[in-house]
Design an enzyme around this catalytic site. Structure first.
Site, PDB file in Angstrom:
ATOM      1  N   HIS A  48      -2.042  -8.045  -6.543  1.00  0.00           N
ATOM      2  CA  HIS A  48      -1.869  -8.402  -5.143  1.00  0.00           C
ATOM      3  C   HIS A  48      -2.460  -7.304  -4.257  1.00  0.00           C
ATOM      4  O   HIS A  48      -2.409  -6.116  -4.586  1.00  0.00           O
ATOM      5  CB  HIS A  48      -0.393  -8.639  -4.800  1.00  0.00           C
ATOM      6  CG  HIS A  48       0.469  -7.405  -4.867  1.00  0.00           C
ATOM      7  ND1 HIS A  48       0.800  -6.670  -3.752  1.00  0.00           N
ATOM      8  CD2 HIS A  48       1.065  -6.793  -5.919  1.00  0.00           C
ATOM      9  CE1 HIS A  48       1.579  -5.657  -4.116  1.00  0.00           C
ATOM     10  NE2 HIS A  48       1.751  -5.704  -5.425  1.00  0.00           N
ATOM     11  N   HIS A  98      -4.592  -6.844   0.005  1.00  0.00           N
ATOM     12  CA  HIS A  98      -5.247  -7.455   1.170  1.00  0.00           C
ATOM     13  C   HIS A  98      -6.754  -7.464   0.964  1.00  0.00           C
ATOM     14  O   HIS A  98      -7.498  -6.644   1.510  1.00  0.00           O
ATOM     15  CB  HIS A  98      -4.883  -6.685   2.443  1.00  0.00           C
ATOM     16  CG  HIS A  98      -3.418  -6.701   2.753  1.00  0.00           C
ATOM     17  ND1 HIS A  98      -2.685  -7.857   2.799  1.00  0.00           N
ATOM     18  CD2 HIS A  98      -2.558  -5.685   3.054  1.00  0.00           C
ATOM     19  CE1 HIS A  98      -1.427  -7.573   3.111  1.00  0.00           C
ATOM     20  NE2 HIS A  98      -1.325  -6.262   3.262  1.00  0.00           N
ATOM     21  N   ARG A 156      -0.482 -18.575   7.634  1.00  0.00           N
ATOM     22  CA  ARG A 156       0.503 -18.761   8.707  1.00  0.00           C
ATOM     23  C   ARG A 156      -0.187 -19.341   9.936  1.00  0.00           C
ATOM     24  O   ARG A 156      -1.411 -19.227  10.088  1.00  0.00           O
ATOM     25  CB  ARG A 156       1.120 -17.393   9.034  1.00  0.00           C
ATOM     26  CG  ARG A 156       2.274 -17.399  10.003  1.00  0.00           C
ATOM     27  CD  ARG A 156       2.819 -15.975  10.125  1.00  0.00           C
ATOM     28  NE  ARG A 156       3.987 -15.887  10.987  1.00  0.00           N
ATOM     29  CZ  ARG A 156       4.673 -14.765  11.209  1.00  0.00           C
ATOM     30  NH1 ARG A 156       4.288 -13.637  10.632  1.00  0.00           N
ATOM     31  NH2 ARG A 156       5.730 -14.772  11.995  1.00  0.00           N
ATOM     32  N   THR A 171       9.514  -8.330  11.600  1.00  0.00           N
ATOM     33  CA  THR A 171       8.970  -7.466  12.645  1.00  0.00           C
ATOM     34  C   THR A 171       9.997  -7.216  13.739  1.00  0.00           C
ATOM     35  O   THR A 171      10.687  -8.140  14.188  1.00  0.00           O
ATOM     36  CB  THR A 171       7.705  -8.103  13.256  1.00  0.00           C
ATOM     37  OG1 THR A 171       6.739  -8.278  12.209  1.00  0.00           O
ATOM     38  CG2 THR A 171       7.124  -7.222  14.339  1.00  0.00           C
TER      39      THR A 171
END
Length: 360
Positions: A146, A148, A170, A296
């Site tokens: 995994h 980015h 998203r 967040t």
């Protein structure tokens, strides 16, 4: 007074009796069909109710992590490699937390890919090294990578056995707003860590109103290039070619792509589809505090004016088109994988079998 001939009377009588018999037979057949339908419904419910239990027990033993054949090769059962090229701020930390919880139990390795300066693309030599590592690092198989990183097509490097790509995306504006506040206030996962824009209290609406650099529609352009790949055109905001390439790659190269808004359903489909690695993931997700591991801080919802301004931009429209395309694909997969029985979501049992196998 006229009387019908004897033969005509008997013929009418026979016709009447035949009609009664036909109606009786039809009523009987209809009742039998109804009974069969009721029985079939009960059987389907029973199968569906026990499907998850059977799925759980079937994958407890590591020797059941692959399909067994007469010529089964033990050396191949651990070859599975999953790459989660996670898009930032899409609940990826919550999902990866489940993988870390399960790796020891299910016998696979989790490896985090860390790139210099968090770059989402690699140089060509690094691409080659990465492909060789993933393909040949047998000591770390089965593996769950995994990081980015933009999509990388392994077939370009002469590799015949490709990894299984998965991802989550998203709603584009929601993702950007979450990132905007994240770099200022952080999250509840590591609340004391100072972020790069710490101390800047300007809200997202004011940033958009001033047309500041980090709030321009161009900053939405991330999910499309993550699926498009390493090509320079992928990262040109508003590229129609990049959008179409991203759609193509999603359909042709990704095993499963879910959406943040249906994260639990994504986990359930993944467990049903790859139980050798993700057995027990939905239970961990629901009961292990992983459903929203990173939230967040101080995030404010954008105003209607801000939303309208973004929705007028071509880049938002293209990113949103990709999101809607992904959502439609996931809904299709979900409908074929799960169904609701008596108010409960269960996994659809296996719907194929082998027959007429020759020679005996």
């Amino acid at each position: 007074m006229a009387f019908l001939p004897y033969r005509a009377v008997m013929q009418t009588k026979y016709q009447f009796m035949i009609g009664i018999l036909v109606l009786t037979a039809l009523f009987y057949l209809e009742s039998q069909i109804q009974r069969l339908e009721v029985s079939l419904t009960k059987i389907e419910r029973a199968i569906a109710q026990t499907q998850i239990e059977n799925l759980n027990s079937a994958w407890k033993d590591h020797t059941s992590r692959h399909l067994v054949t007469d010529n089964d090769d033990e050396s191949k059962k651990d070859d599975i490699v999953v790459i989660y090229n996670r898009v930032p701020k899409t609940a990826s930390t919550s999902f990866v937390g489940v993988a870390y919880d399960l790796c020891s139990v299910n016998g696979f390795n989790v490896l985090h890919l860390n790139t210099t300066r968090n770059s989402h693309v690699m140089s060509l030599p690094d691409q080659t090294r990465f492909v060789q590592n993933v393909t040949n690092w047998n000591a770390k198989k089965p593996a769950f990578y995994h990081g980015h990183l933009a999509f990388l097509d392994f077939s370009r490097f002469g590799v015949t056995t490709k990894p299984l790509y998965i991802n989550i995306i998203r709603k584009p504006l929601d993702r950007l707003v979450s990132y905007y506040y994240f770099v200022r206030y952080g999250d509840d996962f590591r609340p004391h860590l100072k972020r790069r824009r710490s101390g800047d209290s300007q809200n997202f609406d004011d940033c958009v109103a001033k047309d500041e650099q980090e709030c321009l529609p161009e900053k939405l352009w991330l999910q499309v290039p993550f699926f498009c790949g390493h090509s320079q055109e992928c990262w040109r905001p508003g590229s129609k070619w990049a959008l179409e390439q991203a759609k193509h790659n999603l359909v042709e190269h990704f095993f499963l792509v879910g959406v943040t808004e249906q994260l639990e359903e994504f986990v359930a489909v993944l467990e049903a589809s790859l139980p050798s690695m993700f057995h027990g993931s939905i239970e961990r997700f629901q009961t292990g505090g992983k459903s929203h591991l990173r939230k967040t801080s101080n995030k404010l919802q954008p105003s209607e004016a801000t939303i309208a301004k973004f929705q007028r931009s071509e880049i938002w429209q293209m990113e949103n088109e990709f999101y809607e395309f992904t959502l439609e694909q996931f809904e299709h997969v979900k409908r074929r994988t799960m169904k609701v029985v008596d108010g409960k979501t269960v996994i659809v049992p296996q719907q194929f079998m082998y027959e007429k196998i020759r020679p005996r």
